[in-house]
Design a protein around this motif. Structure first.
Motif, PDB file in Angstrom:
ATOM      1  N   THR A 119      59.622 120.232  16.289  1.00 49.72           N
ATOM      2  CA  THR A 119      58.742 118.914  16.356  1.00 49.72           C
ATOM      3  C   THR A 119      59.667 118.189  17.397  1.00 49.72           C
ATOM      4  OG1 THR A 119      59.235 119.185  14.759  1.00 49.72           O
ATOM      5  CG2 THR A 119      58.708 116.731  14.470  1.00 49.72           C
ATOM      6  N   PHE A 120      60.487 118.293  17.927  1.00 46.83           N
ATOM      7  CA  PHE A 120      61.100 116.665  19.257  1.00 46.83           C
ATOM      8  C   PHE A 120      60.496 117.774  20.487  1.00 46.83           C
ATOM      9  CE2 PHE A 120      63.620 117.416  22.767  1.00 46.83           C
ATOM     10  CZ  PHE A 120      64.532 115.769  22.925  1.00 46.83           C
ATOM     11  N   ASP A 121      60.188 119.003  20.809  1.00 46.70           N
ATOM     12  CA  ASP A 121      59.254 119.481  21.141  1.00 46.70           C
ATOM     13  C   ASP A 121      57.481 118.940  21.853  1.00 46.70           C
ATOM     14  OD1 ASP A 121      61.123 120.552  23.093  1.00 46.70           O
ATOM     15  OD2 ASP A 121      60.965 122.771  22.078  1.00 46.70           O
ATOM     16  N   GLY A 122      57.531 119.124  20.072  1.00 45.61           N
ATOM     17  CA  GLY A 122      55.802 118.760  20.078  1.00 45.61           C
ATOM     18  C   GLY A 122      55.524 117.403  20.763  1.00 45.61           C
ATOM     19  N   CYS A 123      57.025 116.170  19.976  1.00 52.12           N
ATOM     20  CA  CYS A 123      57.085 114.499  20.540  1.00 52.12           C
ATOM     21  C   CYS A 123      56.600 114.177  21.527  1.00 52.12           C
ATOM     22  CB  CYS A 123      57.875 114.370  19.111  1.00 52.12           C
ATOM     23  SG  CYS A 123      57.572 114.179  17.180  1.00 52.12           S
ATOM     24  N   MET A 124      57.987 114.932  22.604  1.00 52.40           N
ATOM     25  CA  MET A 124      57.629 114.740  23.671  1.00 52.40           C
ATOM     26  C   MET A 124      56.677 115.316  24.939  1.00 52.40           C
ATOM     27  SD  MET A 124      60.995 113.814  24.772  1.00 52.40           S
ATOM     28  CE  MET A 124      61.364 114.567  26.416  1.00 52.40           C
ATOM     29  N   MET A 125      55.835 116.385  24.497  1.00 55.93           N
ATOM     30  CA  MET A 125      54.729 116.385  24.874  1.00 55.93           C
ATOM     31  C   MET A 125      53.412 115.361  24.570  1.00 55.93           C
ATOM     32  SD  MET A 125      54.315 120.451  24.597  1.00 55.93           S
ATOM     33  CE  MET A 125      52.559 120.622  24.717  1.00 55.93           C
ATOM     34  N   ALA A 126      53.705 114.873  23.223  1.00 58.46           N
ATOM     35  CA  ALA A 126      52.678 113.449  22.640  1.00 58.46           C
ATOM     36  C   ALA A 126      53.322 112.499  23.936  1.00 58.46           C
ATOM     37  CB  ALA A 126      52.424 113.404  21.902  1.00 58.46           C
ATOM     38  N   ALA A 127      54.464 111.940  24.402  1.00 53.35           N
ATOM     39  CA  ALA A 127      54.822 111.069  25.167  1.00 53.35           C
ATOM     40  C   ALA A 127      54.224 111.203  25.863  1.00 53.35           C
ATOM     41  CB  ALA A 127      56.460 110.884  24.451  1.00 53.35           C
ATOM     42  N   LYS A 128      54.172 112.569  26.793  1.00 56.01           N
ATOM     43  CA  LYS A 128      54.309 112.480  28.494  1.00 56.01           C
ATOM     44  C   LYS A 128      52.181 112.181  27.649  1.00 56.01           C
ATOM     45  CE  LYS A 128      57.886 115.661  29.375  1.00 56.01           C
ATOM     46  NZ  LYS A 128      58.187 117.585  29.567  1.00 56.01           N
ATOM     47  N   MET A 129      52.035 111.944  27.365  1.00 53.48           N
ATOM     48  CA  MET A 129      50.237 112.362  27.342  1.00 53.48           C
ATOM     49  C   MET A 129      49.715 110.801  27.475  1.00 53.48           C
ATOM     50  SD  MET A 129      48.726 115.484  24.838  1.00 53.48           S
ATOM     51  CE  MET A 129      49.325 116.859  24.978  1.00 53.48           C
ATOM     52  N   MET A 130      50.995 109.539  27.199  1.00 53.06           N
ATOM     53  CA  MET A 130      50.855 108.399  27.119  1.00 53.06           C
ATOM     54  C   MET A 130      51.780 107.813  28.182  1.00 53.06           C
ATOM     55  SD  MET A 130      50.531 107.728  23.624  1.00 53.06           S
ATOM     56  CE  MET A 130      49.844 105.846  23.470  1.00 53.06           C
ATOM     57  N   ASP A 131      51.488 107.252  29.586  1.00 54.95           N
ATOM     58  CA  ASP A 131      51.874 107.078  30.765  1.00 54.95           C
ATOM     59  C   ASP A 131      52.215 105.871  30.089  1.00 54.95           C
ATOM     60  OD1 ASP A 131      51.994 109.409  31.741  1.00 54.95           O
ATOM     61  OD2 ASP A 131      50.362 109.322  32.805  1.00 54.95           O
ATOM     62  N   ASP A 132      51.694 104.902  29.447  1.00 54.83           N
ATOM     63  CA  ASP A 132      51.334 104.320  30.431  1.00 54.83           C
ATOM     64  C   ASP A 132      52.195 102.934  28.498  1.00 54.83           C
ATOM     65  OD1 ASP A 132      49.929 104.417  27.668  1.00 54.83           O
ATOM     66  OD2 ASP A 132      48.042 102.539  27.812  1.00 54.83           O
ATOM     67  N   VAL A 133      53.166 103.753  28.175  1.00 60.20           N
ATOM     68  CA  VAL A 133      53.749 103.186  27.431  1.00 60.20           C
ATOM     69  C   VAL A 133      54.772 103.564  26.705  1.00 60.20           C
ATOM     70  CG1 VAL A 133      53.429 102.484  24.628  1.00 60.20           C
ATOM     71  CG2 VAL A 133      51.259 103.360  25.329  1.00 60.20           C
ATOM     72  N   ASP A 134      55.790 102.719  26.778  1.00 60.35           N
ATOM     73  CA  ASP A 134      57.663 103.919  26.936  1.00 60.35           C
ATOM     74  C   ASP A 134      58.032 103.944  25.623  1.00 60.35           C
ATOM     75  OD1 ASP A 134      60.172 103.837  27.129  1.00 60.35           O
ATOM     76  OD2 ASP A 134      60.573 101.924  26.941  1.00 60.35           O
ATOM     77  N   ILE A 135      57.948 105.331  25.556  1.00 57.33           N
ATOM     78  CA  ILE A 135      57.849 106.588  24.400  1.00 57.33           C
ATOM     79  C   ILE A 135      59.152 106.650  24.466  1.00 57.33           C
ATOM     80  CG2 ILE A 135      57.235 107.935  22.841  1.00 57.33           C
ATOM     81  CD1 ILE A 135      54.815 107.242  23.591  1.00 57.33           C
ATOM     82  N   ARG A 136      60.302 106.996  23.423  1.00 56.15           N
ATOM     83  CA  ARG A 136      61.706 107.339  23.895  1.00 56.15           C
ATOM     84  C   ARG A 136      62.026 108.649  22.961  1.00 56.15           C
ATOM     85  NH1 ARG A 136      65.232 103.408  26.227  1.00 56.15           N
ATOM     86  NH2 ARG A 136      63.970 102.246  27.714  1.00 56.15           N
ATOM     87  N   VAL A 137      62.172 109.584  22.462  1.00 49.34           N
ATOM     88  CA  VAL A 137      62.085 110.181  21.535  1.00 49.34           C
ATOM     89  C   VAL A 137      63.666 111.143  21.313  1.00 49.34           C
ATOM     90  CG1 VAL A 137      61.151 113.087  21.035  1.00 49.34           C
ATOM     91  CG2 VAL A 137      60.262 111.532  22.221  1.00 49.34           C
TER      92      VAL A 137
ATOM     93  N   ILE B  83      50.648 114.447  16.213  1.00 54.66           N
ATOM     94  CA  ILE B  83      50.977 113.414  16.973  1.00 54.66           C
ATOM     95  C   ILE B  83      50.964 112.313  17.428  1.00 54.66           C
ATOM     96  CG2 ILE B  83      53.726 113.028  18.014  1.00 54.66           C
ATOM     97  CD1 ILE B  83      54.031 116.110  17.089  1.00 54.66           C
ATOM     98  N   LEU B  84      50.138 112.467  18.259  1.00 56.55           N
ATOM     99  CA  LEU B  84      49.360 112.183  19.945  1.00 56.55           C
ATOM    100  C   LEU B  84      48.733 110.572  19.400  1.00 56.55           C
ATOM    101  CD1 LEU B  84      49.321 111.383  22.445  1.00 56.55           C
ATOM    102  CD2 LEU B  84      47.156 112.696  23.045  1.00 56.55           C
ATOM    103  N   GLU B  85      48.038 111.172  18.195  1.00 57.30           N
ATOM    104  CA  GLU B  85      47.157 110.224  17.828  1.00 57.30           C
ATOM    105  C   GLU B  85      47.668 109.120  16.150  1.00 57.30           C
ATOM    106  OE1 GLU B  85      43.152 109.987  17.501  1.00 57.30           O
ATOM    107  OE2 GLU B  85      44.063 111.392  19.344  1.00 57.30           O
ATOM    108  N   GLN B  86      49.278 109.595  16.250  1.00 56.49           N
ATOM    109  CA  GLN B  86      49.591 108.569  15.801  1.00 56.49           C
ATOM    110  C   GLN B  86      50.289 107.349  16.563  1.00 56.49           C
ATOM    111  OE1 GLN B  86      52.075 111.899  12.691  1.00 56.49           O
ATOM    112  NE2 GLN B  86      52.610 109.968  12.316  1.00 56.49           N
ATOM    113  N   TYR B  87      51.245 108.146  17.819  1.00 56.71           N
ATOM    114  CA  TYR B  87      51.416 107.204  18.800  1.00 56.71           C
ATOM    115  C   TYR B  87      50.479 105.809  19.488  1.00 56.71           C
ATOM    116  CZ  TYR B  87      55.690 110.347  19.851  1.00 56.71           C
ATOM    117  OH  TYR B  87      56.845 111.166  19.709  1.00 56.71           O
ATOM    118  N   LYS B  88      48.650 106.686  19.311  1.00 57.41           N
ATOM    119  CA  LYS B  88      48.001 106.061  19.926  1.00 57.41           C
ATOM    120  C   LYS B  88      48.158 105.154  18.954  1.00 57.41           C
ATOM    121  CE  LYS B  88      45.384 109.252  22.177  1.00 57.41           C
ATOM    122  NZ  LYS B  88      43.858 109.894  22.959  1.00 57.41           N
ATOM    123  N   GLU B  89      47.729 105.064  17.205  1.00 61.44           N
ATOM    124  CA  GLU B  89      47.335 104.016  16.162  1.00 61.44           C
ATOM    125  C   GLU B  89      48.911 102.984  16.620  1.00 61.44           C
ATOM    126  OE1 GLU B  89      47.360 106.196  12.596  1.00 61.44           O
ATOM    127  OE2 GLU B  89      45.839 107.752  13.085  1.00 61.44           O
TER     128      GLU B  89
END
Length: 283
Positions: A97-115, A70-76
């Motif tokens: 899946t929701f928890d996984g998406c939230m965890m991945a979002a927390k790994m990208m501090d510089d982007v506004d990601i809403r799950v 999921i993190l790689e998808q965010y980066k792409e």
């Protein structure tokens, strides 16, 4: 103005809906026997249900997408130029899946990601991301889109009937399953996706024909005079779905169309072949 990127998990069945939008899909994994498949990429709904029909002893299982994937998808998505990401997932009560998406979002501090937790599955989840895409096209902000999704989440229902509870119980997706122990393989229960995103049994029925009839009755009682978009979900059960469609349209003549959507394999692994669902989204 921020450029908003959209992602949705494959449990929505978005792959089976024609649309014009750029929506990325987070794919779960299906395990059947010794093999694993990425949902829709490696196996489609018709192929999956044919497999189960040919070997009814198979007990498929599933796994959510890994957080790293999921993190790689965010980066792409960010590399494509998106400043903000909106992710819609299957109910957090049915998948991690929701928890996984939230965890991945927390790994990208510089982007506004809403799950966004849809608290649903299948078409209502797909409808949420499609509405989001339309609103992005209209220039709405992420906050405005989020508010709209909350309205959709609070105003949809799904009732469904399964041929057997074996798949739901085996995969741990049925709340209150103990009430069915002993006779559960002999009944054709009616179930619902609850307001808080769980799957619960609401009636025990003995035959498929009675279950189909009660599904129709329950849905008509629930809809009443509401102005709704009605949809069907089916797992290799088009004929039964058509019976439900015709009966509902006869009883509610203001409803001119009821589209049907296949239950994607990762969700069908829990519901099993023969499932028919009917639901609505408030217009």
């Amino acid at each position: 103005m921020a450029k908003i990127g959209l992602l949705v998990c494959g449990n929505s069945g978005i792959d089976y809906i024609d649309h014009k939008y750029d929506i990325e899909v987070i794919r779960s994994i299906l395990f059947v026997g010794e093999k694993e498949y990425f949902d829709y990429v490696d196996i489609t709904a018709p192929e999956f249900y044919k497999m189960l029909e040919e070997n009814p002893d198979l007990t498929p299982s599933t796994a959510q997408a890994a957080t790293g994937v999921i993190l790689e998808q965010y980066k792409e998505m960010v590399e494509k130029g998106y400043d903000q990401l909106l992710v819609v997932t299957v109910s957090s009560k049915l998948s991690g899946t929701f928890d996984g998406c939230m965890m991945a979002a927390k790994m990208m501090d510089d982007v506004d990601i809403r799950v966004f937790d849809s608290l649903s599955v299948s078409y209502p989840e797909a409808r949420m991301i499609l509405d989001a895409a339309k609103l992005v096209e209209e220039g709405k902000t992420l906050d405005e889109i989020w508010n709209h999704l909350e309205v959709l989440r609070d105003n949809n229902r799904i009732y469904f009937s399964v041929e057997t509870l074996r798949y739901l119980v085996k995969n741990g997706r049925l709340s209150g399953a103990s009430g069915f122990l002993g006779s559960m393989l002999k009944i054709k229960p009616m179930l619902e996706v609850t307001k808080d995103g769980r799957v619960e049994s609401i009636e025990k029925i003995r035959t498929t024909s009675k279950a189909t009839g009660r599904l129709i009755e329950k849905f008509i009682e629930e809809v009443g005079e509401k102005e709704v978009e009605v949809f069907l979900i089916e797992a290799n059960s088009e004929a039964r779905a058509d019976v439900v469609r015709q009966a509902v349209m006869e009883k509610l003549p203001r409803i001119k169309e009821i589209k049907s959507y296949p239950l994607t394999p990762v969700v069908g692994a829990h519901g099993g072949p023969g499932l028919v669902g009917i639901g609505y989204v408030i217009r």
